[in-house]
Design a protein around this motif. Structure first.
Motif, PDB file in Angstrom:
ATOM      1  N   THR A 308       0.830  -1.197   0.000  1.00 40.31           N
ATOM      2  CA  THR A 308       0.000   0.000   0.000  1.00 40.31           C
ATOM      3  C   THR A 308       0.865   1.248   0.000  1.00 40.31           C
ATOM      4  OG1 THR A 308      -0.074   0.099   2.415  1.00 40.31           O
ATOM      5  CG2 THR A 308      -1.779  -1.205   1.316  1.00 40.31           C
ATOM      6  N   ALA A 309       0.289   2.368  -0.427  1.00 40.05           N
ATOM      7  CA  ALA A 309       1.011   3.644  -0.426  1.00 40.05           C
ATOM      8  C   ALA A 309       1.394   4.043   0.994  1.00 40.05           C
ATOM      9  CB  ALA A 309       0.138   4.729  -1.062  1.00 40.05           C
ATOM     10  N   GLU A 310       0.524   3.721   1.951  1.00 38.07           N
ATOM     11  CA  GLU A 310       0.811   4.045   3.356  1.00 38.07           C
ATOM     12  C   GLU A 310       2.044   3.304   3.856  1.00 38.07           C
ATOM     13  OE1 GLU A 310      -1.320   3.782   7.778  1.00 38.07           O
ATOM     14  OE2 GLU A 310      -2.291   2.902   6.016  1.00 38.07           O
ATOM     15  N   TYR A 311       2.144   2.004   3.507  1.00 40.44           N
ATOM     16  CA  TYR A 311       3.291   1.222   3.966  1.00 40.44           C
ATOM     17  C   TYR A 311       4.585   1.672   3.300  1.00 40.44           C
ATOM     18  CZ  TYR A 311       6.474  -2.670   4.680  1.00 40.44           C
ATOM     19  OH  TYR A 311       7.576  -3.421   4.992  1.00 40.44           O
ATOM     20  N   LYS A 312       4.518   2.122   2.046  1.00 40.57           N
ATOM     21  CA  LYS A 312       5.723   2.574   1.349  1.00 40.57           C
ATOM     22  C   LYS A 312       6.413   3.691   2.114  1.00 40.57           C
ATOM     23  CE  LYS A 312       5.712   3.234  -3.097  1.00 40.57           C
ATOM     24  NZ  LYS A 312       5.254   3.627  -4.443  1.00 40.57           N
ATOM     25  N   GLY A 313       5.629   4.512   2.816  1.00 42.34           N
ATOM     26  CA  GLY A 313       6.212   5.594   3.605  1.00 42.34           C
ATOM     27  C   GLY A 313       6.932   5.109   4.844  1.00 42.34           C
ATOM     28  N   LYS A 314       6.633   3.868   5.284  1.00 41.67           N
ATOM     29  CA  LYS A 314       7.252   3.303   6.488  1.00 41.67           C
ATOM     30  C   LYS A 314       8.210   2.163   6.146  1.00 41.67           C
ATOM     31  CE  LYS A 314       2.909   3.997   9.055  1.00 41.67           C
ATOM     32  NZ  LYS A 314       1.847   3.284   9.804  1.00 41.67           N
ATOM     33  N   LEU A 315       8.469   1.992   4.857  1.00 43.53           N
ATOM     34  CA  LEU A 315       9.122   0.799   4.337  1.00 43.53           C
ATOM     35  C   LEU A 315      10.416   0.434   5.047  1.00 43.53           C
ATOM     36  CD1 LEU A 315       8.779  -1.284   2.077  1.00 43.53           C
ATOM     37  CD2 LEU A 315      10.096   0.214   0.594  1.00 43.53           C
ATOM     38  N   PHE A 316      11.249   1.429   5.337  1.00 42.57           N
ATOM     39  CA  PHE A 316      12.573   1.152   5.873  1.00 42.57           C
ATOM     40  C   PHE A 316      12.666   1.363   7.387  1.00 42.57           C
ATOM     41  CE2 PHE A 316      13.271   2.471   1.389  1.00 42.57           C
ATOM     42  CZ  PHE A 316      13.705   1.242   0.919  1.00 42.57           C
ATOM     43  N   GLN A 317      11.509   1.468   8.030  1.00 44.37           N
ATOM     44  CA  GLN A 317      11.500   1.572   9.487  1.00 44.37           C
ATOM     45  C   GLN A 317      11.507   0.171  10.093  1.00 44.37           C
ATOM     46  OE1 GLN A 317       8.281   4.046  10.897  1.00 44.37           O
ATOM     47  NE2 GLN A 317       8.616   5.573   9.292  1.00 44.37           N
ATOM     48  N   GLN A 318      12.217   0.005  11.204  1.00 48.29           N
ATOM     49  CA  GLN A 318      12.293  -1.316  11.818  1.00 48.29           C
ATOM     50  C   GLN A 318      10.960  -1.726  12.430  1.00 48.29           C
ATOM     51  OE1 GLN A 318      14.507  -1.286  15.749  1.00 48.29           O
ATOM     52  NE2 GLN A 318      15.366   0.548  14.826  1.00 48.29           N
ATOM     53  N   PHE A 319      10.696  -3.031  12.350  1.00 45.10           N
ATOM     54  CA  PHE A 319       9.500  -3.675  12.901  1.00 45.10           C
ATOM     55  C   PHE A 319       8.209  -3.278  12.182  1.00 45.10           C
ATOM     56  CE2 PHE A 319      12.484  -3.360  16.553  1.00 45.10           C
ATOM     57  CZ  PHE A 319      12.753  -4.704  16.680  1.00 45.10           C
ATOM     58  N   GLU A 320       8.323  -2.619  11.019  1.00 45.05           N
ATOM     59  CA  GLU A 320       7.136  -2.282  10.242  1.00 45.05           C
ATOM     60  C   GLU A 320       6.865  -3.373   9.211  1.00 45.05           C
ATOM     61  OE1 GLU A 320       4.920  -0.022  10.502  1.00 45.05           O
ATOM     62  OE2 GLU A 320       5.818   1.323  11.984  1.00 45.05           O
ATOM     63  N   ARG A 321       5.599  -3.773   9.100  1.00 49.15           N
ATOM     64  CA  ARG A 321       5.203  -4.763   8.097  1.00 49.15           C
ATOM     65  C   ARG A 321       3.908  -4.319   7.442  1.00 49.15           C
ATOM     66  NH1 ARG A 321       4.707 -10.536   9.108  1.00 49.15           N
ATOM     67  NH2 ARG A 321       5.714 -10.704   7.079  1.00 49.15           N
ATOM     68  N   GLY A 322       3.735  -4.679   6.181  1.00 51.40           N
ATOM     69  CA  GLY A 322       2.545  -4.277   5.452  1.00 51.40           C
ATOM     70  C   GLY A 322       1.283  -4.902   6.011  1.00 51.40           C
ATOM     71  N   ALA A 323       0.171  -4.187   5.875  1.00 53.60           N
ATOM     72  CA  ALA A 323      -1.100  -4.684   6.404  1.00 53.60           C
ATOM     73  C   ALA A 323      -1.637  -5.852   5.595  1.00 53.60           C
ATOM     74  CB  ALA A 323      -2.123  -3.545   6.406  1.00 53.60           C
ATOM     75  N   ASN A 324      -1.102  -6.073   4.393  1.00 54.04           N
ATOM     76  CA  ASN A 324      -1.633  -7.118   3.514  1.00 54.04           C
ATOM     77  C   ASN A 324      -0.789  -8.389   3.505  1.00 54.04           C
ATOM     78  OD1 ASN A 324       0.466  -5.684   2.204  1.00 54.04           O
ATOM     79  ND2 ASN A 324      -0.214  -6.406   0.207  1.00 54.04           N
ATOM     80  N   VAL A 325       0.157  -8.539   4.454  1.00 55.57           N
ATOM     81  CA  VAL A 325       1.040  -9.713   4.420  1.00 55.57           C
ATOM     82  C   VAL A 325       0.359 -10.979   4.935  1.00 55.57           C
ATOM     83  CG1 VAL A 325       3.127  -8.321   4.644  1.00 55.57           C
ATOM     84  CG2 VAL A 325       2.039  -9.225   6.705  1.00 55.57           C
ATOM     85  N   GLY A 326      -0.767 -10.816   5.642  1.00 61.71           N
ATOM     86  CA  GLY A 326      -1.493 -11.989   6.125  1.00 61.71           C
ATOM     87  C   GLY A 326      -0.648 -12.845   7.053  1.00 61.71           C
ATOM     88  N   LYS A 327      -0.579 -14.147   6.752  1.00 57.18           N
ATOM     89  CA  LYS A 327       0.150 -15.086   7.599  1.00 57.18           C
ATOM     90  C   LYS A 327       1.592 -15.280   7.163  1.00 57.18           C
ATOM     91  CE  LYS A 327      -3.956 -17.727   8.993  1.00 57.18           C
ATOM     92  NZ  LYS A 327      -4.594 -19.059   9.045  1.00 57.18           N
ATOM     93  N   ILE A 328       2.047 -14.500   6.165  1.00 60.63           N
ATOM     94  CA  ILE A 328       3.438 -14.609   5.724  1.00 60.63           C
ATOM     95  C   ILE A 328       4.336 -14.075   6.838  1.00 60.63           C
ATOM     96  CG2 ILE A 328       5.132 -13.951   3.986  1.00 60.63           C
ATOM     97  CD1 ILE A 328       2.816 -13.499   2.043  1.00 60.63           C
ATOM     98  N   LYS A 329       5.272 -14.922   7.294  1.00 63.65           N
ATOM     99  CA  LYS A 329       6.081 -14.573   8.448  1.00 63.65           C
ATOM    100  C   LYS A 329       7.199 -13.592   8.090  1.00 63.65           C
ATOM    101  CE  LYS A 329       5.215 -18.901  10.915  1.00 63.65           C
ATOM    102  NZ  LYS A 329       5.819 -20.099  11.538  1.00 63.65           N
ATOM    103  N   GLY A 330       7.571 -12.762   9.066  1.00 56.67           N
ATOM    104  CA  GLY A 330       8.667 -11.824   8.881  1.00 56.67           C
ATOM    105  C   GLY A 330       8.869 -11.011  10.145  1.00 56.67           C
ATOM    106  N   SER A 331      10.053 -10.450  10.302  1.00 55.39           N
ATOM    107  CA  SER A 331      10.372  -9.709  11.523  1.00 55.39           C
ATOM    108  C   SER A 331      10.204  -8.205  11.376  1.00 55.39           C
ATOM    109  CB  SER A 331      11.823 -10.003  11.937  1.00 55.39           C
ATOM    110  OG  SER A 331      12.721  -9.491  10.965  1.00 55.39           O
ATOM    111  N   GLY A 332      10.159  -7.710  10.137  1.00 57.47           N
ATOM    112  CA  GLY A 332      10.099  -6.266   9.941  1.00 57.47           C
ATOM    113  C   GLY A 332      11.442  -5.592  10.113  1.00 57.47           C
ATOM    114  N   LEU A 333      12.530  -6.354  10.031  1.00 61.80           N
ATOM    115  CA  LEU A 333      13.879  -5.795  10.199  1.00 61.80           C
ATOM    116  C   LEU A 333      14.676  -5.749   8.893  1.00 61.80           C
ATOM    117  CD1 LEU A 333      15.032  -7.536  13.513  1.00 61.80           C
ATOM    118  CD2 LEU A 333      14.208  -5.209  13.233  1.00 61.80           C
ATOM    119  N   GLY A 334      14.348  -6.638   7.958  1.00 64.64           N
ATOM    120  CA  GLY A 334      15.191  -6.829   6.783  1.00 64.64           C
ATOM    121  C   GLY A 334      15.417  -5.584   5.959  1.00 64.64           C
ATOM    122  N   LEU A 335      14.351  -4.866   5.608  1.00 65.01           N
ATOM    123  CA  LEU A 335      14.496  -3.696   4.750  1.00 65.01           C
ATOM    124  C   LEU A 335      15.174  -2.536   5.471  1.00 65.01           C
ATOM    125  CD1 LEU A 335      11.117  -3.729   2.780  1.00 65.01           C
ATOM    126  CD2 LEU A 335      13.405  -4.363   1.971  1.00 65.01           C
TER     127      LEU A 335
END
Length: 372
Positions: A308-335
């Motif tokens: 989403t456009a909203e998530y793109k603004g937070k893309l490189f912040q730690q622990f942030e993940r997109g609202a549409n990822v569902g059950k796909i696992k991730g830590s929000g640290l990689g980017l």
């Protein structure tokens, strides 16, 4: 004065009394204490709350209105106790259902002492690691002058249970049951995958800590970027499914550049594994290499879920993940780490994405030496 280790208390949930007593005897020989033996889900929930054992051995098929898996779900809602399932029939459907409850392992009847001991050690180590991991993530998200030092200490402390899990998995691989049953093989593979995921998360947290404290430095060496990209794609083959088509497009002659190979490896692995992971329905995933204005340009494209456009603004912040990822696992640290690596190289990173149609990351890094 010697320190006496606290004995591990185990609650056995088993409705066959002879099996339960035999299991209890095996456990006591291994040095464990039996908190209690119960035969129904209701009794298991009650005794777990009263005794708060260190571990629960839960038979999947038990007396009462709820089975062992449903019982475990209720216990997990209130208590943080590792649960190992026991069963005489380990079909894939049952194991997948059990796995969704956060199971710490499975034991097939009849129980073998070697496998019993190894599985319990794995469960206790995984639980210890999970508790510390939560503390470490909380610490990484907090603001503290001593955060970097504490994270470094926690990182090394967490390696101990990971090593125990790995060694115990190897014990299971060597067991007689492993040689005679394909089911245990799947369980061991799940354990190995869990260890790998834990190790990757630890590395991410440590790298992020170093980056934010200014301790992440460049080690520049001349590399053949073309060969480097090919090797990364080869490494990622195990996670590529039949639904994905992964390609490498080199729009220039072989490129030699002064880059930090270790950090570039982390950057490309993260972007490409994300491209595959966030394309659950498959599609094309590509890595493109080109040169422009004394920079190498790396593009990673996918046809996945997009953002989403909203998530793109937070893309490189730690622990942030997109609202549409569902059950796909991730830590929000990689980017967040990818952005630090790009900045260290004096480069730039941009993203184009459309919800439901895919994402393209473009990384431009200087330090171009020659094109042959």
């Amino acid at each position: 004065m010697d320190v006496v280790e606290k004995a591990i208390n185990i609650l056995i949930v088993e409705d066959e009394l002879l099996i339960a007593k035999s299991l209890a005897q095996k456990l006591e020989k291994l040095g464990y204490q039996i908190a209690d033996i119960v035969s129904s889900g209701a009794d298991a929930i009650q005794r777990a709350g009263e005794l708060e054992p260190d571990l629960i051995l839960m038979d999947i098929v038990i007396k009462g209105d709820i089975d062992g898996i449903e019982t475990a779900v209720i216990i997990n809602q209130e208590l943080d106790i590792p649960i190992i399932y026991t069963t005489a029939y380990a079909d894939d459907e049952t194991l997948q259902r059990a796995e969704k409850t956060g199971s710490y392992g499975y034991l097939l009847k009849p129980f073998k002492q070697r496998e019993l001991h190894a599985t319990i050690k794995i469960a206790l180590s995984k639980h210890q690691e999970a508790v510390k991991m939560q503390q470490l993530i909380a610490l990484a998200a907090a603001k503290s002058e001593n955060r970097s030092r504490f994270i470094s200490m926690a990182y090394h402390d967490l390696n101990t249970p990971l090593t125990t899990i790995q060694l115990s998995a190897e014990m299971l691989e060597d067991s007689e049951l492993q040689r005679s049953s394909g089911t245990t093989n799947k369980n061991v593979e799940r354990i190995k995958k869990a260890v790998s995921n834990m190790s990757e998360l630890l590395e991410d947290i440590l790298m992020l800590s170093k980056a934010e404290s200014g301790k992440l430095s460049l080690n520049l060496n001349q590399i053949n970027a073309t060969d480097f990209c090919n090797s990364i794609l080869e490494e990622l083959q195990p996670i590529v499914t039949d639904k994905h088509i992964v390609t490498f497009r080199n729009q220039t002659n072989p490129v030699h550049a002064n880059l930090d190979a270790k950090l570039l490896h982390h950057l490309l692995t993260n972007l490409l594994s994300n491209a595959i992971k966030y394309s659950p329905n498959g599609g094309n995933v590509s890595l493109e290499l080109s040169c422009e204005n004394q920079q190498i340009i790396l593009c990673v494209r996918d046809e996945g879920i997009g953002m989403t456009a909203e998530y793109k603004g937070k893309l490189f912040q730690q622990f942030e993940r997109g609202a549409n990822v569902g059950k796909i696992k991730g830590s929000g640290l990689g980017l967040c780490i990818v952005k630090h690596i790009v900045d260290l190289h004096g480069g730039t990173i941009s993203v184009e994405s459309e919800l439901g149609k895919g994402t393209t990351f473009m990384v431009a890094l200087p330090f171009l030496v020659s094109s042959k």
